[in-house]
Structure formats: C-alpha cells, structure tokens
Design a protein around this motif. Structure first.
Motif, PDB file in Angstrom:
ATOM      1  N   SER A 140       0.852  -1.078   0.117  1.00 12.47           N
ATOM      2  CA  SER A 140       0.093  -0.121   0.318  1.00 12.47           C
ATOM      3  C   SER A 140       0.748   1.263   0.000  1.00 12.47           C
ATOM      4  CB  SER A 140      -0.920  -0.001   1.136  1.00 12.47           C
ATOM      5  OG  SER A 140      -0.266   0.185   2.446  1.00 12.47           O
ATOM      6  N   GLY A 141       0.309   2.328  -0.359  1.00 20.03           N
ATOM      7  CA  GLY A 141       1.031   3.570  -0.529  1.00 20.03           C
ATOM      8  C   GLY A 141       1.531   3.729  -1.846  1.00 20.03           C
ATOM      9  N   LEU A 142       1.486   5.012  -2.453  1.00 20.45           N
ATOM     10  CA  LEU A 142       1.623   5.008  -4.029  1.00 20.45           C
ATOM     11  C   LEU A 142       3.157   4.615  -4.272  1.00 20.45           C
ATOM     12  CD1 LEU A 142      -0.016   8.417  -5.383  1.00 20.45           C
ATOM     13  CD2 LEU A 142      -0.194   5.831  -6.234  1.00 20.45           C
ATOM     14  N   THR A 143       3.950   5.067  -3.434  1.00 18.93           N
ATOM     15  CA  THR A 143       5.487   4.984  -3.650  1.00 18.93           C
ATOM     16  C   THR A 143       5.737   3.520  -3.869  1.00 18.93           C
ATOM     17  OG1 THR A 143       5.831   6.465  -1.843  1.00 18.93           O
ATOM     18  CG2 THR A 143       7.776   5.574  -2.670  1.00 18.93           C
ATOM     19  N   HIS A 144       5.344   2.655  -2.960  1.00 17.41           N
ATOM     20  CA  HIS A 144       5.488   1.435  -3.031  1.00 17.41           C
ATOM     21  C   HIS A 144       4.707   0.579  -4.227  1.00 17.41           C
ATOM     22  CE1 HIS A 144       7.611   1.537   0.562  1.00 17.41           C
ATOM     23  NE2 HIS A 144       6.511   2.163   1.340  1.00 17.41           N
ATOM     24  N   VAL A 145       3.425   1.143  -4.298  1.00 23.11           N
ATOM     25  CA  VAL A 145       2.545   0.812  -5.649  1.00 23.11           C
ATOM     26  C   VAL A 145       3.312   0.916  -7.094  1.00 23.11           C
ATOM     27  CG1 VAL A 145       0.612   1.005  -6.881  1.00 23.11           C
ATOM     28  CG2 VAL A 145       0.504   0.785  -4.381  1.00 23.11           C
ATOM     29  N   LEU A 146       3.957   2.173  -7.000  1.00 22.46           N
ATOM     30  CA  LEU A 146       4.650   2.462  -8.335  1.00 22.46           C
ATOM     31  C   LEU A 146       5.755   1.601  -8.549  1.00 22.46           C
ATOM     32  CD1 LEU A 146       4.102   6.305  -8.333  1.00 22.46           C
ATOM     33  CD2 LEU A 146       3.313   5.048  -9.805  1.00 22.46           C
TER      34      LEU A 146
END
Lengths: 523, 116
Positions: free
Chosen positions: A384-390
């Motif tokens: 979760s979290g955009l940084t990790h998703v990207l």
C-alpha cells in the motif's frame, strides 16, 4: 503532414539500428497500432542496414500522412548496378565479413517489399540509392473519455506547489489563477488531496448524507468504524449509524473478501498472466490503464468491491459511502437509475463525531475484542502507498517480481485507512480494525467485468497522428533548452511537462524562471 | 513454456535475469538477420550462432523475449553493453544448433521452424 529525419552512418555496424529504434519509439508515442509498427520497423531496419553495409552515409526520412507512413532511405553510395538481380531473394554482393555478421543474405530488398504496402527503388551508379516505401496503419483504439472526482477551489490555493511532485501521472499544474488537473491523466487517487493543506483540491461535490427510507441499504467503508479512538468499538459506531435511520448496513470488506477469493481462484485457472493484479483499488486500476498499459493483461477481470456491491444490490435504494475520488467516480458511473446515492466518509463522520465523542472514558475494559481479522493468504503480496505501488508496478513491468501468484496494490497507505478522508492515523486504525475485527455476515459475491480494461490516452499528444508527431518533435527540441531541474517553479511538475504544456499551448515558455529572457520568444 | 524450463532442457546458462513473464510460444532458429527479423515476435525464442551487437539490437527492436546462443559462445561484454533497457533474456546453450533444436523440438512440436 510532418517529417522526421534520422541520420545513418555507413560502415558503423555498432551503431546500426538506431534510426529504426527511434522510429519505433515515435510510432509508439503517436499511437500507431502494433502490427503496423512491426512491419514499419522490419522494413526500416532492412533499409537502414543496406546503408550501413554498402554506402558512406544516408538519411531516413519519415513522413506521416493520414493513415500512412511514408519512408525514404537515401544514401550516398555506389548505387545498385543490377536492380533486377538485387530484388531476387538470395542475391547479394556483400563481403564475407558482412555475411559473417548475419547480413548480406540477399533478403533485404525483398523483405522491405514484403513488409510495406508500396515499394520502389531509385538508384544511380556512383551517386546513391533512394529506397522508398509506405506502410498503412490505423490509429490504436483507446478507452472512453475519462471522468474524475477532484474539485478545485482556486481561491484557497496558496501556490505552495506541493501537489506537483506527488502526482503519479504528472496531472497537476499550479497556475497563477490556481491549481489545475489534466483530466485525461488524473487517476483519482488521493495524492494531491493529501498534499493540499488549504483544501484547494478536494473530493468532488457530494450530497450530504441522505435521509434513509425503511428499506435503504448503507454501504460503509470499514475504516469509518475505527475513527473514534480505542474506547469506541465498531459495534457502538454501528449502533449510532442505526440511530441515524440506517437499519441495513453492509461493509466494503465483504466485497473485498469475495473479490480476493475470486482472484485467487482465477489465478489458479491460469487465464490471466502472473502475477495476477487484483482490481481491489480503483485508483490502481486507473494508474495501470494510464501509466502501465503493458500490465493490463495482468488485471483480473472483476469489478472493484464498491462496483460489485452496487451491482449486487441493484434495484434497492442504496447509499454508498466512498473513501476517495476513485471510489466516487466508479460508483457514479454505476448509479444510473437514481436508486443510488453517493456520500463521502467525511460527511458521515461529521454527523457521527458529535454523537460519539462526548462523555466517553477511555477504558480498555470497555473495548469489545472481536476475533482477529483473517491474515492475508501466503500467495498474495499486498502493498500500500503510492511509492510502493509505483515501485512494484515498475518491477512487474520489468519482469523482475519473481514467482508471485497474486498482488493486491492499494494506492493509500494501509489501503482505505490511509485516505485523507479519515482523521485517525492509517496504521493505528488499521491495527484496531485487525484486532477488533467486525465483519458483516451477509453474503457478498464477486462480479465479472463485462467490458475489457482499456489503455487510456495518456501519452498521446493529439488525436491526429500527424499533429502528434509535429508536437513530439517540438517538445524534444524545447526540453533541451530547459534547465532540467524539475523544480516546479513554473507550475508544471517537470521540465518535460512544461515543454509539453508549452507546445500544447497550455502555458507560455516565460513560465520558466531560469530561462534567459532572450530565449523566450525563440519558439 | 517459460525460459526456466527451456534452460533446464538445454542445460543452458542465463546471462541476464530471468523474467517469469516471458512466455515462449514458438522457436525460430537461423543465422541470417533478415530471417530472424521476419520471424521474431514478442512470443518467440530465437536460436542463433550470431553473437554480434546487431542481433542484440534486433531482439530489442522486435521485443523478442529470449535469445539462445550456441556452442557455449556468449556475446562479448561490449555487445552485452548494448543491452540498455532491453528486457530480452539471453541463454547460452552448450550444444550446437542441431542438438539444441532437437531437444526443443518435442516441446514445441510443429512450432519449431528452421532457418533456411
């Protein structure tokens, strides 16, 4: 009509192929369909290699015409002495060295002919050769128009620029008149909302919590039950919601659980490429359609949990509470018949807060400890979290994730718990949800998508391919003039984004604070 | 069939990281660039004696998932430097073309094509 030219160096076997590679990149950006790209690249590569093998130097000139690519490869070289023989398969005058590299098989010109729709050669002994071919193409089909659910209050904007670097698709701009969002790029995540302290960017207008009828169903995001501190149990929150008149309450987690099971079963069927990406978060689905179209094959073909809930409760008056713009957008596209009302977590929270906050002592004894929530199955990677998703989407795109069957990616930290709609810390409320786990026991089922996932316009610069090519060249040229600091002071998130904005007429080049004034008028 | 299974079948070594996404549906063997160019698809394995930077470029250009070099002869480090952002997987088979194709043949039945 626009043209591009790529130079080719005779005898340079190491650099050979670079003109064809540039052509391929441009064809992709312009939105040519893959089959035509393949034919054009094969023909261009053969023509380019002929220059490398036989000539001193040459140039590949590519012209985009409506529905057709027109290519001339001209060289300064010895010319072709016997053109009729050169067109025979297997005839070649190449040296042994060249043949050892795999060239000179006498297939070049026939290969160009086979992969083009029109083909001709003009050659003059001692002067050079002009190979001319055309490849017809159709534009790539793209998804429907994109709607999004972020509203802008320009008067509140303090021009702090914080919304620029956080956007995963570079959709935000800060102009003197306030923030802007490029709708075709926005994926409806919460990144800019969370970054915008003065609330100039907010979730789009949502009706107040409507008055329920006796048969109304309320669909509630689970994080809402854990927003009132450790002393208020989810059961107490639900009791309070019942007092507002909602007798029938369902939770998002029911459909999340059924989606998870459906995705696991689907993975075992082998119908979708591994790792199978669960469509649990609508913002992540939008992100993949916009920035990672090559991963569309990995998305499991099911509706997101909120969509599935609405489709299952079809026909009953339903009030759906959404945690983020992405949930709102997808709920709204399903709420055609007027039996669905959408409201935000914030609206409901502001009604519940005064009722639940006063006079409660924080004693652990008062807490109802339910069963712990079931753990994530071992075959699922959840992030979760955009940084990790990207980062993970990049990893999957590069084929480096390894043998992971299923991934669940959530744009907000800890999933919906991290939406800026909620006041409680994401990790704290998520922990409480695990420990005081409350589930709704009524049946929920996953629903298959009837329409396929579609790549979004995203990169494409213009509906008209010729215009797109022209703009691409201008952007390339302009970006070299810009300082490359990606500082955001111009109001665009990067120098590349500014170049694009200037070429598309969104903003003047003078927006760049570093560019010397004498250069401002030169484009 | 994935690249790991291919490598095991051939006793081949991998020069680049494996990618679980790479799915091989057919094989084409040949030593002429024009033939390779024509038969390369995003689902093909190319088997070739060529080890120059040109074949590496070709693989990138045509989005080929994997190439198998032969006779234990790998491309030079300079040629490998051409890789850049290419996602092609490189295998080196210890066997020659005849035996390499022979071992692959049963896996792909009619899908093995040999270069003229």
């Amino acid at each position: 009509m626009t043209s591009e030219a790529y130079s080719i160096e005779g005898g340079d076997f190491e650099g050979a192929g670079s003109a064809s590679r540039q052509l391929k990149e441009h064809l992709k950006k312009v939105g040519v369909n893959p089959k035509a790209i393949r034919r054009a690249v094969i023909a261009a590569y053969e023509a380019e290699m002929n220059v490398v093998i036989y000539a001193h130097r040459g140039v590949m000139e590519v012209t985009f015409l409506p529905g057709c690519l027109d290519v001339h490869v001209r060289d300064e070289g010895p010319g072709i002495p016997d053109l009729a023989r050169a067109m025979e398969e297997g005839f070649s005058t190449a040296t042994a060295e060249v043949r050892a590299l795999g060239f000179g098989a006498g297939m070049g010109l026939p290969n160009i002919q086979r992969n083009s729709d029109h083909f001709s050669v003009h050659t003059e002994a001692g002067k050079g050769t002009d190979v001319h071919f055309t490849v017809q193409f159709e534009p790539m089909r793209l998804g429907r128009g994109v709607v999004h659910s972020i509203a802008i209050h320009p008067d509140r904007c303090r021009h702090c620029l914080r919304c620029l670097p956080v956007c995963p698709t570079q959709a935000t701009r800060v102009r003197p008149e306030g923030p802007q969002i490029l709708g075709h790029l926005c994926i409806d995540c919460t990144a800019c909302l969370a970054a915008c302290e003065p609330a100039a960017l907010v979730q789009k207008g949502i009706a107040e919590v409507p008055t329920p009828a006796a048969h109304t169903v309320l669909i509630l995001p689970d994080p809402l039950l854990y927003q009132f501190g450790p002393a208020i149990s989810p059961q107490q929150v639900l009791a309070e919601i019942r007092r507002l008149g909602f007798r029938h309450v369902r939770l998002h987690s029911s459909w999340e659980a059924s989606l998870r099971q459906a995705v696991l079963d689907h993975e075992r069927s082998g119908a979708t490429r591994r790792p199978v990406i669960s469509p649990v978060c609508p913002a992540v689905v939008n992100l993949i359609e916009t920035r990672f179209p090559s991963l569309i094959d990995h998305l499991a073909p099911f509706l997101t949990p909120v969509d599935a809930a609405l489709s299952q409760l079809d026909g009953r008056h339903t009030v759906v509470v959404v945690s983020c713009p992405a949930q709102r957008t997808s709920a709204q596209t399903r709420s055609g018949q007027g039996k669905v009302d959408i409201t935000s977590s914030r609206n409901l929270l502001s009604q519940l807060l005064p009722r639940l906050q006063h006079g409660v002592s924080s004693s652990m004894a008062a807490v109802h400890w339910g069963d712990r929530a079931p753990q994530t199955p071992p075959e699922i990677l959840q992030a979760s979290g955009l940084t990790h998703v990207l980062d993970l989407l990049d990893t999957i795109e590069n084929g480096l994730l390894g043998e992971i069957p299923v991934v669940e990616l959530l744009a907000c930290d800890q999933g919906c718990f991290g939406s800026p709609a909620y006041r409680e810390n994401a990790f704290l409320s998520a922990m409480r949800a695990r420990n005081q786990n409350h589930q709704d026991t009524e049946p929920a089922s996953s629903v298959r998508r009837e329409s396929p996932y579609r790549p979004r316009q995203g990169m494409r610069l213009d509906q008209d391919m010729g215009a797109a090519v022209r703009k691409l060249a201008q952007i390339d040229q302009l970006v070299r003039k810009l300082p490359g600091r990606d500082c955001g002071a111009c109001g665009s998130p990067s120098c590349m984004a500014l170049a694009e904005d200037v070429v598309l007429g969104r903003v003047p080049l003078s927006a760049c604070v570093y560019l010397p004034p004498d250069q401002e008028t030169s484009t | 069939m994935n690249v790991k299974q291919l490598a095991e079948t051939l006793g081949a070594r991998l020069l680049t990281p494996d990618s679980p996404d790479a799915e091989i549906e057919h094989v084409f063997a040949g030593d002429r660039i024009s033939d390779l160019l024509n038969r390369a698809t995003p689902r093909s394995l190319l088997v070739t004696n060529l080890t120059g930077s040109q074949v590496i470029r070709l693989a990138e250009l045509m989005d080929v998932p994997a190439i198998c070099f032969l006779n234990d002869a790998a491309p030079s480090p300079e040629a490998m430097g051409e890789l850049g952002e290419s996602q092609t997987i490189f295998l080196v088979s210890p066997l020659g073309m005849f035996e390499t194709c022979g071992r692959l043949y049963p896996w792909f039945a009619q899908e093995v094509e040999s270069g003229a």
